[in-house]
Design a protein around this motif. Structure first.
Motif, PDB file in Angstrom:
ATOM      1  N   ARG A 163       0.798  -1.223   0.000  1.00  0.00           N
ATOM      2  CA  ARG A 163       0.000   0.000   0.000  1.00  0.00           C
ATOM      3  C   ARG A 163       0.829   1.271   0.000  1.00  0.00           C
ATOM      4  NH1 ARG A 163      -3.069   2.629   4.984  1.00  0.00           N
ATOM      5  NH2 ARG A 163      -3.870   4.418   3.859  1.00  0.00           N
ATOM      6  N   TRP A 187      -8.810  -1.275  -2.251  1.00  0.00           N
ATOM      7  CA  TRP A 187      -8.187  -1.015  -0.951  1.00  0.00           C
ATOM      8  C   TRP A 187      -9.300  -0.738   0.045  1.00  0.00           C
ATOM      9  CZ3 TRP A 187      -8.113   3.779   1.805  1.00  0.00           C
ATOM     10  CH2 TRP A 187      -7.423   3.688   3.025  1.00  0.00           C
ATOM     11  N   GLN A 216      -8.568   0.233   7.117  1.00  0.00           N
ATOM     12  CA  GLN A 216      -8.549  -0.603   8.318  1.00  0.00           C
ATOM     13  C   GLN A 216      -8.610   0.195   9.612  1.00  0.00           C
ATOM     14  OE1 GLN A 216      -8.575  -4.037   8.085  1.00  0.00           O
ATOM     15  NE2 GLN A 216      -8.849  -3.586   5.918  1.00  0.00           N
ATOM     16  N   THR A 217      -8.156   1.441   9.584  1.00  0.00           N
ATOM     17  CA  THR A 217      -8.095   2.250  10.798  1.00  0.00           C
ATOM     18  C   THR A 217      -8.963   3.496  10.629  1.00  0.00           C
ATOM     19  OG1 THR A 217      -6.237   3.608  10.046  1.00  0.00           O
ATOM     20  CG2 THR A 217      -5.689   1.510  11.146  1.00  0.00           C
ATOM     21  N   ASP A 220      -7.299   5.745   8.202  1.00  0.00           N
ATOM     22  CA  ASP A 220      -7.514   5.287   6.824  1.00  0.00           C
ATOM     23  C   ASP A 220      -8.906   5.670   6.333  1.00  0.00           C
ATOM     24  OD1 ASP A 220      -4.999   4.154   6.808  1.00  0.00           O
ATOM     25  OD2 ASP A 220      -5.714   2.085   6.969  1.00  0.00           O
TER      26      ASP A 220
END
Length: 160
Positions: free
Chosen positions: A6, A125, A128-129, A132
């Motif tokens: 990424r 994509w 996840q956080t 993000d």
């Protein structure tokens, strides 16, 4: 393997051939480095050859000095069907110091293409956080703003 890499960081020293008339690194040199990092990151994510579709929001915050260590960080922040939005930050500082200051930042959009040069699908994509998710939402807002700007620019383009 596509869809796993990424982000990446390019690191190198700013050279005397990179300077402008004011003795600092030329903005065009920084833009070239940004394009290289965007290409490398997008190609690693997609597993495909990628082309630059857009560079925007470019801000030159501080000058880069010759001899400084330059770090160009590129990170996927949103994926479309064939495109990838990348957040890019350029930092620099003396090579003897671990501290690097932000000098430039922008968003780049890269498009994956096949052997015939046609856009081709990229891996999605998924944030996840919380950080993000915020970056992805920002990229979506920028897409909407660019559409408004494109509509506004149409009157200028048709008169040329």
């Amino acid at each position: 393997m596509p869809g796993t890499e990424r982000s990446l960081t390019l690191r190198f020293l700013a050279e005397p051939t990179d300077i402008n008339f004011g003795g600092k690194v030329h903005g065009g040199a920084a833009m070239k480095w940004i394009d290289l990092a965007a290409y490398a990151c997008a190609s690693a994510w997609s597993g495909k050859y990628c082309i630059t579709a857009y560079m925007g929001g470019m801000r030159f915050v501080k000058p880069i000095h010759v001899g400084h260590m330059v770090e160009v960080d590129a990170k996927v922040i949103y994926t479309g069907r064939t495109s990838m939005h990348l957040g890019i930050e350029v930092r620099s500082g003396p090579p003897t110091s671990v501290t690097k200051e932000l000098t430039t930042h922008c968003v780049a959009i890269m498009v994956a293409v096949d052997e015939q040069g046609r856009p081709t699908q990229v891996p999605e994509w998924v944030p996840q956080t919380q950080e993000d998710i915020a970056m992805r939402e920002s990229a979506i807002r920028l897409i909407q703003m660019r559409a408004q700007i494109a509509d506004e620019m149409q009157s200028y383009l048709s008169s040329v």
